[in-house]
Design an enzyme around this catalytic site. Structure first.
Site, mmCIF file in Angstrom:
data_model
loop_
_atom_site.group_PDB
_atom_site.id
_atom_site.type_symbol
_atom_site.label_atom_id
_atom_site.label_comp_id
_atom_site.label_asym_id
_atom_site.label_seq_id
_atom_site.Cartn_x
_atom_site.Cartn_y
_atom_site.Cartn_z
ATOM 1 N N TYR A 35 1.006 -1.147 0.130
ATOM 2 C CA TYR A 35 0.085 0.058 -0.063
ATOM 3 C C TYR A 35 0.798 1.434 -0.179
ATOM 4 C CZ TYR A 35 -4.203 2.883 1.091
ATOM 5 O OH TYR A 35 -5.171 3.777 0.969
ATOM 6 N N LYS B 42 0.898 4.133 -3.119
ATOM 7 C CA LYS B 42 0.348 5.202 -2.724
ATOM 8 C C LYS B 42 1.570 6.474 -2.965
ATOM 9 C CE LYS B 42 -3.881 4.616 -1.977
ATOM 10 N NZ LYS B 42 -4.975 5.320 -2.997
#
Length: 249
Positions: free
Chosen positions: A150, A154
């Site tokens: 993640y 991101k």
């Protein structure tokens, strides 16, 4: 908030995307196209992005605001030594490749649009062809234990946003990234189901003491769509309830 153009919202079936679509409608958007592109179908994503963009232009003649809220949450948090490469690749594909392909397609369409004055009563604000908003995360700036897939994805979404902002600036197109931390959405519930102890973390680490609502994130996204943010481009706007105000050791 001076929202009177046409909006293209991707990933609006639930959570933040749904709140954005509803907020735009309440704010006075002339037209809204809601698209749920299957970002996991790698061989079809580029075609779907181009097709949805083309359809938006055919129906509404121009795209004034594009918002990409499509994404997935971590269901299995793991130490880097045990991280699954397949899941890592999936996060890059959906968050990064999906953002890139959509922003590329919409940028090409917006660059062909008429340049319209941002504020006819204030020529100093110049003109605009459109505004694109991507969805980053607090993990666009900082790492979190056991969430390498993640965090990497991101960070990259923010990078794509910044470069798109730079490339589009001369065309009167602004590109910004809203970066919330924990938001009450189905994705967060999915993370809870995967064993991520979100609620206890929030109570101890977030000065405002709660998880954000999807509507609070949507309000920020709509601000970056609106002419009130006409001098903002390439921003990574951190919406974290004060989480990063202090150092947590």
């Amino acid at each position: 908030m001076d929202i009177n153009g046409n909006a293209f919202v991707v990933g609006s079936g639930s959570g933040i995307g749904r709140a954005c679509a509803l907020g735009l409608a309440k704010g006075g958007a002339k037209g809204i196209l809601i698209a749920d592109i299957n970002l996991e179908a790698a061989n079809r994503v580029a075609t779907e992005c181009r097709g949805a963009t083309k359809y938006m232009i055919e129906i509404f003649e121009r795209i004034d605001y594009c918002i990409n809220c499509a994404g997935i949450g971590v269901q299995l948090a793991r130490n880097i030594s045990e991280a699954d490469f397949g899941e890592f690749s999936r996060f890059l594909q959906i968050h990064v490749e999906g953002t890139f392909l959509l922003v590329r397609s919409v940028s090409a369409a917006m660059q062909l649009q008429e340049l319209r004055p941002i504020d006819p009563t204030n020529p100093g604000r110049g003109g605009a062809r459109g505004s694109i908003v991507t969805l980053g995360s607090g993990n666009s700036f900082a790492a979190a234990p056991h969430l390498v897939q993640y965090t990497a994805a991101k960070h990259a979404v923010l990078g794509v946003t910044k470069n798109a902002a730079l490339d589009n600036a001369a065309h009167g197109i602004r590109v910004n990234c809203v970066c919330p931390t924990w938001v009450e959405t189905p994705m967060i519930q999915s993370a809870r189901d995967g064993g991520v102890e979100i609620d206890s973390w929030v109570k101890g680490m977030v000065p405002l003491g709660r998880i954000a609502t999807a509507e609070e994130v949507a309000d920020t996204v709509i601000f970056f769509c609106s002419p009130r943010s006409s001098y903002a481009t390439g921003c990574g706007f951190l919406l974290d309830g004060g989480t990063t105000l202090t150092c947590h050791v």
